[in-house]
Design an enzyme around this catalytic site. Structure first.
Site, PDB file in Angstrom:
ATOM      1  N   ASP A   1      -7.565   4.109   6.445  1.00  0.00           N
ATOM      2  CA  ASP A   1      -6.391   4.602   5.720  1.00  0.00           C
ATOM      3  C   ASP A   1      -5.811   5.814   6.453  1.00  0.00           C
ATOM      4  O   ASP A   1      -5.416   6.810   5.845  1.00  0.00           O
ATOM      5  CB  ASP A   1      -6.716   4.943   4.260  1.00  0.00           C
ATOM      6  CG  ASP A   1      -5.450   5.155   3.415  1.00  0.00           C
ATOM      7  OD1 ASP A   1      -4.344   4.870   3.916  1.00  0.00           O
ATOM      8  OD2 ASP A   1      -5.572   5.620   2.270  1.00  0.00           O
TER       9      ASP A   1
ATOM     10  N   ASP B   1       0.814  -1.215   0.000  1.00  0.00           N
ATOM     11  CA  ASP B   1       0.000   0.000   0.000  1.00  0.00           C
ATOM     12  C   ASP B   1       0.849   1.267   0.000  1.00  0.00           C
ATOM     13  O   ASP B   1       1.843   1.374   0.709  1.00  0.00           O
ATOM     14  CB  ASP B   1      -0.944   0.032   1.200  1.00  0.00           C
ATOM     15  CG  ASP B   1      -1.802   1.283   1.179  1.00  0.00           C
ATOM     16  OD1 ASP B   1      -2.616   1.398   0.259  1.00  0.00           O
ATOM     17  OD2 ASP B   1      -1.621   2.142   2.040  1.00  0.00           O
TER      18      ASP B   1
END
Length: 435
Positions: free
Chosen positions: A310, A157
């Site tokens: 996130d 990520d």
């Protein structure tokens, strides 16, 4: 941190938003749930007057950036888990894009141990898919799984695993131990120099656009690869209506595909970029109103499995600068539940039981966590969060437990407040304050 008594009574709590009940916690587990538990059963317990507040299982975040090791100026495992507890989270998955990258058993064990020492929530490290997040060579996936951290989720990520052969090999490798590859879907060639969502606003502002197809093409490829290999793929921070359709199609085939959406993609649109305020610069970018509505609908019908923050903290010098130079990302742990209440509960799209499913049960299942994301029921671990849904307050990042302040909600009034968080029966947050 002081330890409370090992018996706690939550009086008149609305479990999953239902009728008020008493919940007795003993030795880290839920000992009893019922309307007006008898005094004989609850004698000597510390009493928390819930007054009809909503009781949920502790929230689980599949996607958190804790920045340690290497960027302790923006966050540490301690400050990040404190922020998580304030937000009602009892477990977070720590992303691998640290310095050094969490691509070896040694680094993931270090993060896992720091999580154990912090004591504010469980920290489950996410391992990198490739060495150094460089996309060229598989990292030590097996060694990270066999380490003390027991890594089951792997992600580059921040970067996309854009090489189809590497992605296929990763999916094949983790299949042996029921791992999952969590993909940051972004075709790099289509997003070179991209600053915001490609559309009417980017054209008007003259900023390089980030097309929806850059996300959608990778998702389409990866669900096909997962089906071909018979493995599990998880789509990080899905952000477009087209991505929703691809995931919906893949699930209709019975393929092992899951997806998450961030709170900010459920609420904010690319119109905000007109202000050129870098607090709205994020990856993937804020999209259109039509995308936001499609994401809400998909979370409601279960196409999108869960909400993941996130949480991406940055020091002020990386955000308080001109748009082009600013780092991408927003903090989100402390406001996530409020944004979900605002966008999904108060709009009638989800009830509180479904919030528990999307923010606790499903993310724990996807991450293969045991002891987290469990129902509020007798014998289960007492990872619990008490929420006052009637509370309304303007967001003030100055009061955050996180080390960073890059919240897109500054000054925005949001509903709901976490009043208590219990980690295995021990209060980490009491009356809205860290213990």
């Amino acid at each position: 941190m002081s330890h409370s008594e090992n018996r706690t009574l939550l009086r008149a709590a609305r479990v999953l938003g239902g009728e008020p009940q008493d919940v007795l916690v003993e030795d880290g587990r839920v000992a009893a749930v019922g309307q007006r538990l008898p005094d004989t059963a609850t004698r000597g317990a510390e009493v928390i007057e819930a007054d009809g507040q909503v009781l949920l299982p502790g929230l689980v975040d599949l996607h958190t950036h804790l920045r340690e090791p290497g960027r302790e100026d923006s966050e540490t495992v301690l400050t990040g888990t404190r922020a998580a507890a304030v937000g009602g989270f009892t477990a977070v998955h720590a992303m691998a894009n640290t310095f050094p990258v969490a691509d070896t058993a040694g680094v993931v064990e270090q993060v896992w141990r720091l999580g154990q020492e912090s004591g504010y929530c469980d920290v489950q490290p996410v391992g990198a898919v490739t060495v150094g997040l460089e996309g060229r060579q598989l990292a030590e996936l097996g060694a990270m799984f066999e380490s003390a951290a027991g890594v089951r989720v792997f992600s580059d990520d921040g970067k996309c695993v854009d090489d189809a052969v590497i992605m296929r090999r990763a999916l094949e490798y983790v299949k042996a131990f029921d791992g999952v590859i969590a993909q940051h879907a972004q075709e790099p060639r289509l997003t070179e120099g991209a600053q915001m969502n490609e559309g009417a606003v980017s054209a008007e502002l003259g900023l390089t656009g980030w097309p929806a197809v850059a996300e959608e093409s990778i998702i389409a490829r990866d669900v096909l690869l997962a089906a071909h290999v018979g493995s599990r793929v998880h789509i990080c921070h899905l952000s477009t209506a087209g991505s929703v359709e691809i995931v919906r199609w893949a699930k209709s085939k019975g393929w092992n595909v899951t997806a998450e959406v961030t709170p900010h993609h459920l609420l904010l649109t690319d119109d905000l970029v007109r202000s050129y305020d870098p607090v709205y610069k994020v990856n993937p970018p804020l999209r259109t109103e039509a995308d936001v509505l499609a994401l809400r609908e998909a979370l409601a019908d279960g196409t999108i499995d869960c909400v993941a923050t996130d949480h991406a903290p940055h020091p002020h010098e990386d955000k308080d600068c001109e748009w082009g130079a600013a780092a991408m990302g927003m903090v989100g742990l402390e406001t996530a539940l409020s944004v979900v209440q605002h966008t999904m509960v108060d709009t009638g799209l989800l009830d509180w039981a479904q919030v528990a499913d999307r923010m606790s049960l499903r993310p724990a299942r996807i991450g293969r966590l045991t002891g987290q994301g469990r129902p509020v029921a007798e014998g289960e671990p007492a990872n619990l969060v008490l929420v006052d849904p009637g509370h309304r307050e303007a967001v003030d990042p100055a009061g955050f437990a996180s080390r960073s302040r890059n919240s897109p909600y500054r000054g925005r009034e949001l509903p709901g407040r976490v009043t208590h968080t219990l980690l295995r029966g021990r209060a980490t947050v009491r009356e809205g304050k860290l213990v």
